[in-house]
Design a protein around this motif. Structure first.
Motif, PDB file in Angstrom:
ATOM      1  N   THR A 192       6.539 -26.258 -53.166  1.00 16.49           N
ATOM      2  CA  THR A 192       5.292 -26.735 -53.763  1.00 16.49           C
ATOM      3  C   THR A 192       4.363 -27.324 -52.704  1.00 16.49           C
ATOM      4  O   THR A 192       4.809 -27.930 -51.738  1.00 16.49           O
ATOM      5  N   ASN A 195       8.001 -24.069 -56.376  1.00 20.41           N
ATOM      6  CA  ASN A 195       6.949 -23.939 -57.379  1.00 20.41           C
ATOM      7  C   ASN A 195       7.484 -23.115 -58.548  1.00 20.41           C
ATOM      8  O   ASN A 195       7.341 -21.893 -58.600  1.00 20.41           O
ATOM      9  N   ASN A 230       6.482 -22.868 -61.458  1.00 21.94           N
ATOM     10  CA  ASN A 230       5.451 -22.226 -62.276  1.00 21.94           C
ATOM     11  C   ASN A 230       5.393 -20.722 -62.030  1.00 21.94           C
ATOM     12  O   ASN A 230       5.000 -19.955 -62.913  1.00 21.94           O
ATOM     13  N   HIS A 231       5.783 -20.295 -60.828  1.00 21.71           N
ATOM     14  CA  HIS A 231       5.738 -18.871 -60.499  1.00 21.71           C
ATOM     15  C   HIS A 231       6.729 -18.053 -61.322  1.00 21.71           C
ATOM     16  O   HIS A 231       6.613 -16.829 -61.371  1.00 21.71           O
ATOM     17  N   PRO A 280       1.537 -15.497 -59.724  1.00 20.89           N
ATOM     18  CA  PRO A 280       0.672 -16.133 -58.725  1.00 20.89           C
ATOM     19  C   PRO A 280      -0.231 -15.138 -58.001  1.00 20.89           C
ATOM     20  O   PRO A 280      -0.921 -15.509 -57.048  1.00 20.89           O
ATOM     21  N   ASP A 334       3.980 -24.047 -69.510  1.00 21.17           N
ATOM     22  CA  ASP A 334       3.553 -24.801 -68.331  1.00 21.17           C
ATOM     23  C   ASP A 334       2.528 -25.851 -68.756  1.00 21.17           C
ATOM     24  O   ASP A 334       1.383 -25.806 -68.363  1.00 21.17           O
ATOM     25  N   ASP A 388       3.361 -28.843 -59.832  1.00 21.40           N
ATOM     26  CA  ASP A 388       3.978 -27.521 -59.693  1.00 21.40           C
ATOM     27  C   ASP A 388       5.502 -27.555 -59.663  1.00 21.40           C
ATOM     28  O   ASP A 388       6.135 -26.504 -59.755  1.00 21.40           O
ATOM     29  N   GLN A 389       6.080 -28.714 -59.516  1.00 20.55           N
ATOM     30  CA  GLN A 389       7.545 -28.799 -59.454  1.00 20.55           C
ATOM     31  C   GLN A 389       8.196 -28.819 -60.836  1.00 20.55           C
ATOM     32  O   GLN A 389       9.422 -28.738 -60.932  1.00 20.55           O
TER      33      GLN A 389
END
Length: 208
Positions: free
Chosen positions: A69, A80, A82-83, A88, A102, A108-109
């Protein structure tokens, strides 16, 4: 301006704490009432493995794990996550790799977890001693071997201990355990529990 940013950061931390307490109360009184400790432990083991499997599939599709992140200290090893649920910008991305949302405020963690509070993905020095991401045991370019770990906040501490017993064969009732495949630490309202998965090299640099 700096003072305002500090106040905003402080407000976010307070909000984070309150949300964790409310969610922990809900978890204890809802999920805890319909599952035995052993059943909940087995359920969580499946959830942790699902996150590790998602990370593995992401790595296969895209050539590496999600990047470290950009909004945390790189020494901690937060990936990250979120990916795993949002592309991304990779043409090779075949997700979402997890059916999670999300909407989490922690950066982002974190991403949400449908039954608990949040989910994380860490990359740590293999065989290092840690119980949470905020220990400075993150993977670095100089690291010989690193291991990915999936984490879930917050679970009942006794359930975390039961997971430790099932996976690592440990009958310890200590408030934390920094060794073995399962790592956990008691926090207010519950515990953070992590499961270590496969070994990986450092991920590729994040997209700008």
């Amino acid at each position: 301006m700096l003072k305002l940013l500090r106040q905003i950061k402080k407000w976010k931390l307070v909000t984070f704490g309150l949300l964790m307490l409310v969610a922990a109360f809900f978890i204890y009184h809802q999920l805890g009432n319909r599952m035995s400790r052993v059943d909940e432990a087995k359920f969580l083991i499946g959830q942790l493995n699902a996150v590790l499997d998602a990370a593995e599939q992401y790595s296969r599709d895209n050539g590496s794990l999600p990047p470290i992140t950009s909004d945390t200290d790189t020494n901690f090893g937060y990936l990250n996550i979120n990916h795993l649920i949002e592309n991304p910008g990779l043409s090779t991305w075949q997700g979402p790799y997890l059916p999670y949302d999300d909407a989490w405020i922690g950066g982002d963690q974190y991403i949400d977890h449908p039954d608990y509070i949040a989910t994380q993905l860490l990359l740590k020095e293999k065989d290092s001693l840690w119980v949470r991401g905020s220990s400075e045991t993150g993977c670095e370019s100089s690291s010989s071997t690193c291991s990915v770990a999936a984490c879930i906040w917050l679970v009942p501490t006794k359930v975390a201990q039961e997971i430790n017993k099932i996976v690592d064969g440990s009958s310890s009732i200590e408030s934390s355990d920094a060794t073995g495949k399962i790592r956990y630490e008691k926090a207010f309202g519950g515990a953070l529990v992590c499961m270590i998965g496969d070994d990986y090299p450092m991920p590729s640099e994040p997209l700008n």
